[in-house]
Motif scaffolding. Sequence first.
Motif, PDB file in Angstrom:
ATOM      1  N   SER A 221       1.045  -1.030  -0.137  1.00  0.00           N
ATOM      2  CA  SER A 221      -0.194  -0.479  -0.194  1.00  0.00           C
ATOM      3  C   SER A 221       1.670   1.294  -0.437  1.00  0.00           C
ATOM      4  O   SER A 221       0.691   2.321   0.005  1.00  0.00           O
ATOM      5  CB  SER A 221      -0.541  -0.584   1.459  1.00  0.00           C
ATOM      6  OG  SER A 221       0.105   0.244   2.585  1.00  0.00           O
TER       7      SER A 221
ATOM      8  N   SER B 221      -4.601   0.654  -2.704  1.00  0.00           N
ATOM      9  CA  SER B 221      -5.815   1.292  -1.275  1.00  0.00           C
ATOM     10  C   SER B 221      -6.705  -0.686  -1.080  1.00  0.00           C
ATOM     11  O   SER B 221      -6.626  -0.627  -0.104  1.00  0.00           O
ATOM     12  CB  SER B 221      -6.589   1.847  -1.181  1.00  0.00           C
ATOM     13  OG  SER B 221      -5.950   3.296  -1.035  1.00  0.00           O
TER      14      SER B 221
ATOM     15  N   SER C 130      -5.499  -3.437  -0.550  1.00  0.00           N
ATOM     16  CA  SER C 130      -4.875  -4.170   0.228  1.00  0.00           C
ATOM     17  C   SER C 130      -6.374  -4.215   1.670  1.00  0.00           C
ATOM     18  O   SER C 130      -5.565  -5.211   2.840  1.00  0.00           O
ATOM     19  CB  SER C 130      -4.088  -2.926   0.874  1.00  0.00           C
ATOM     20  OG  SER C 130      -2.929  -1.898   0.377  1.00  0.00           O
TER      21      SER C 130
END
Length: 326
Positions: free
Chosen positions: A45, A53, A56
């Motif tokens: 990330s 994002s 993640s």
Amino acid sequence: MTCDLNLLFFTITIFSALVVISSNNWISMWMGLEMNLMAFIPYISKSKNHFMSQSSMMYFLTQSMGSLLMLFTILSSNMINNYMNIMLILSMCIKTGTPPFHSWLPEMMSKMNWMKGYTLMTLQKIAPLTIMSKTNHSVLLLMLIIMSVLIGAIGGINQTSMRKLMAYSSINHTGWMISCMYINNMSWMMYFIMYTTILAPIILWLNNNKIYYINQINSSVKNTMEKLIMSMMMLSMGGLPPFIGFYPKWMVIQYMINMQTKWIIIIMVMSSLLTLYFYIKMISSYLLMNNSTNKWMIKSIKSSNYSTLAMTLNMILPLLMYINMY
């Protein structure tokens, strides 16, 4: 500063995998998996990209589900041993993206860059596969083998995204690694090492040329030598003899024949033919077409290192192995 943090998180990721490998109880293995999760999420990330994002969060949710299932299984000390093996194997299937819990892996791969995707397909599978190899449930392993090789082969046929295609290829190879666990607990490590080594020059080439879709390959191959090298790498990845990628599959086939499980071998070999189909589809665009490129668009080849590695892996090593066997 960013490079230092990436190196730190990557080092912790490797260390956590070593913790799982060297542990002799389930709680220590679970702790190693949690260390791995907490180090890998900031590692992927760091890029300022909303896709990272999303990947993640996707990774955190799936890995948390696998860890929760594993912890619940460990703490339920009054479980029947057979039931405990089933729950542990299923929790590791969630973590590795093994069918039927595979849908997150291609989606996550499509949102990552090549080098972090390579880490996800290789390094992140060491700890869960180690735990899976310490369990014993033959029927469930056979089911996972069949689902992995079939879904990994069929899922990649209609893909145009190279990252999703390599993810389905990884699922197929995971099925072959699980078959190594079924026949011999330690042989999966040899298959894993060879798979990681064969995959490395392919990922380096795709990363250097910024190739993310199949239609970009034709414009990225600049000369006949690069065509030859890329063709060998892809065919070796599919397990076509006499390239080095056939050697670990040959090992599995021999073991399976000795164990009188020929019907599973037929399914696995047929799935390998399907994976060869989409590897050949990748290389056919520049092998069968006579494309022209302006001189000012031709870049100097900076890929001599992975070209030498690919030639050595696919031509010299198989010959040495053949000589040693006979």
